[in-house]
Design a protein around this motif. Structure first.
Motif: not given
Ligand code: ADP
Length: 265
Positions: A161-167, A193-195, A212-214, A218-220, A224-226, A228-230
């Motif tokens: 989901d992240n890979a698709v969301k951030y590509t 992997q994503d591009t 945490y959201r980088a 741009r992410n708003r 998401g709400h940060g 998923g990766l935790a």
């Molecule tokens: P969310 O996607 O809901 O913000 P996650 O915990 O899944 O929360 O991810 C944390 C942050 O890591 C994201 O807000 C994004 O900044 C960064 N991130 C995660 N996956 C990717 C990815 N595939 N490409 C770029 N940034 C990513």
């Protein structure tokens, strides 16, 4: 319609405050355990009213006719999106609160991870296609594992989901799953992997932290709400594995997960 919506919100707010006030009667102890239990209970309690709201919104949508004014339509669909987002947040909070509880145990069953990975990739195809993203999956070797199938499925969804969301449109996402190592130390290697937009070096370790959201600005719009990766990191750790990310900002990211494979009989 608007009066109906107002009433609905009022009713749900009343319901939540009533249920929460019952919990609030317990004297608040400044202990981590209490806090954890509170988050788990609150998230659990919020799930029911949220699903009631969602089905009420669905019912209201069915009531719409050609005469329904565009403003009401827009309000309703905005509300639906927010309720869905809140449901995801509440579900994730509940998962994390439970993961902190020492008594919480993962399932441990022997199964083949490949069909789960295939079906996760298939279910993401629609979302990827809508953005013109090519999603490919490759599998090799025996992919037997002892673990919690539901949780590992969740891990696959989070990463895909992240890979698709951030590509951005027109990009590529690749899932690969293979076995490696000798019989004594066999591992399953899962890579997504994503591009996409990539992750700055200073964010790379922190993205596994809760909330945490980088690059928040741009992410708003990604919604998401940060968490998923935790959750992904907790699932991997709980299976005795490791998760790492490599990324080139502006060019893409690669998430690499290593999990102990089941011993061959
Ligand atoms: P969310 O996607 O809901 O913000 P996650 O915990 O899944 O929360 O991810 C944390 C942050 O890591 C994201 O807000 C994004 O900044 C960064 N991130 C995660 N996956 C990717 C990815 N595939 N490409 C770029 N940034 C990513």
């Amino acid at each position: 319609l608007l009066a109906g919506l107002g009433l609905l919100f009022f009713g749900v707010a009343l319901y939540i405050s009533h249920r929460m006030s019952r919990r609030a009667m317990v004297p608040i102890q400044a202990s981590y355990t209490k806090q954890r239990e509170f988050v788990a209970d609150a998230s659990h309690e919020l799930r029911t009213p949220l699903s009631v709201m969602l089905s009420s919104i669905d019912a209201l949508e069915m009531e719409q006719t050609e005469e329904t004014d565009p403003f009401s339509r827009k309000l309703l669909s905005g509300m639906k999106e927010e309720v869905k987002r809140m449901s995801r947040l509440v579900g994730d909070l509940l998962t994390l609160a439970r993961s902190d509880m020492p008594e919480y145990r993962l399932q441990r069953e022997l199964f083949d991870l490949e069909p789960y990975a295939r079906s996760a990739a298939e279910s993401m195809q629609g979302l990827a296609a809508a953005k013109g993203i090519r999603l490919e999956a490759a599998f090799s070797g025996s992919l037997q594992i002892v673990g919690d199938a539901e949780r590992l499925k969740q891990l696959l969804y989070i990463l895909l989901d992240n890979a698709v969301k951030y590509t951005p449109e027109g990009g590529e996402v690749r899932l690969s799953l293979r076995a490696e190592g000798s019989e004594a130390a066999r591992r399953l290697v899962l890579e997504v992997q994503d591009t996409g937009i990539g992750i700055a070096p200073e964010d790379r370790l922190r993205i596994f932290d809760r909330f945490y959201r980088a690059d928040k600005a741009r992410n708003r719009q990604q919604g998401g709400h940060g968490l998923g990766l935790a959750i992904a990191k907790w699932i991997v750790d709980a299976h005795g594995g490791s998760i790492a990310v490599e990324s080139a900002p502006g060019r893409g990211s690669a998430f690499n997960v290593r999990l102990p494979a089941a011993r061959e009989m």
